[in-house]
Design a protein around this motif. Structure first.
Motif: not given
Length: 302
Positions: A179-186, A234-235, A284-288, A292-294
């Motif tokens: 899951g990516a939720s904790y990463v978003d917060d950090a 992603s480019d 590896i994070l793909v962000l917008h 976190v998107q991926e």
């Protein structure tokens, strides 16, 4: 000279070559992660096909090695072995001519051979192969229908064994994802604290949390580089965030070795790094805009 050898003497050469094939296959299987990325790095196959092709090569080596030793179908085994050796030799010759000096992974990570060294090794293998020509099989009295059954069964067992021991990562990406939720917060917290570069929260970005000494970070960076060349990832600009050690070194060598085209890098404190990654490398994070998107580790990166 070769024709004067007895069948027993010829079999010794066949068995020796069979053992070498088995050792080569086992060494590749133990270091399958490095071998599959080596194949993928040429950009000839998509990632999932590279995973499978690596395992087919290993299964073929197991099959030929065992076939040479059990010697039930000597002629077809001898021809198939020659074709594989000639194919490998041609590939190595192309690498040598093109100036490639990387480990060719003929014996996985256990023996580091560049293409020229491996080419010389293959010439020795071909000589051994020639000395094992024209030999009778061990089961001449067996029914003709039985030999194809034995051969097909052996091939199936070799392939199944390789796939069971090391199933391709793309067969079960979901098992590796988190899951990516904790990463978003950090990320939000450390962006506010100024630990992370401001650019992490601006627009589309690929953020790679890596350690320069981490083997799987190195492999993941190679995988990203090849994926991006093939338009499969992603480019967006890449930001490399590196765990800070006792000393900070210029990571240019790392980017050159892996092909990772990072537009920006920054060393961050180990405590912050561990909190974001939970100690799992690489991340590896793909962000917008910092969201976190991926999210990928090494295994599910595709």
């Amino acid at each position: 000279m070769i024709t004067r050898l007895s069948d027993k003497e010829k079999y010794v050469f066949r068995a020796l070559l069979g053992i070498l094939f088995l050792l080569s296959a086992a060494a590749k299987l133990v270091s399958i992660d490095q071998f599959e990325i080596y194949i993928f790095s040429f950009g000839w196959l998509r990632l999932g096909l590279a995973y499978m092709f690596a395992r087919l090569v290993i299964a073929a080596e197991f099959f030929l090695g065992l076939s040479l030793i059990i010697n039930i179908y000597p002629r077809i085994t001898w021809k198939l072995t020659g074709l594989m050796l000639l194919g490998f030799t041609g590939f190595l010759a192309w690498l040598a001519i093109s100036g490639n000096t990387d480990n060719c992974h003929c014996f996985g990570e256990f023996v580091d051979l560049d293409p020229v060294q491996s080419l010389l090794k293959n010439i020795v293998f071909l000589v051994i192969w020639l000395f094992g020509a024209e030999i009778d099989g061990f089961a001449q009295a067996a029914p003709q229908w039985l030999k194809p059954v034995l051969g097909g069964s052996l091939a199936a067992v070799c392939l199944a064994t390789v796939l069971i021991v090391s199933p391709p990562d793309n067969w079960n990406y979901k098992a590796y994802s988190r899951g990516a939720s904790y990463v978003d917060d950090a990320l939000h917290d450390y962006l506010e604290d100024g630990v992370l570069p401001e650019s992490v929260g601006q627009g589309d970005k690929v953020v790679c949390f890596i350690s320069l000494s981490c083997e799987y970070c190195h492999l993941a960076s190679q995988k990203i580089a090849t994926l991006r060349k093939q338009g499969q990832f992603s480019d967006a600009p890449i930001i490399a965030l590196i765990s800070r050690g006792e000393t900070e070194v210029d990571p240019t060598y790392y980017f050159e070795e892996t092909g990772l085209d990072a537009s920006e890098y920054k060393y961050i404190p180990a405590s912050s790094f561990l909190q974001i990654t939970s100690g799992a490398l690489p991340l590896i994070l793909v962000l917008h805009n910092g969201v976190v998107q991926e999210k990928y580790g090494y295994r599910d990166l595709h």
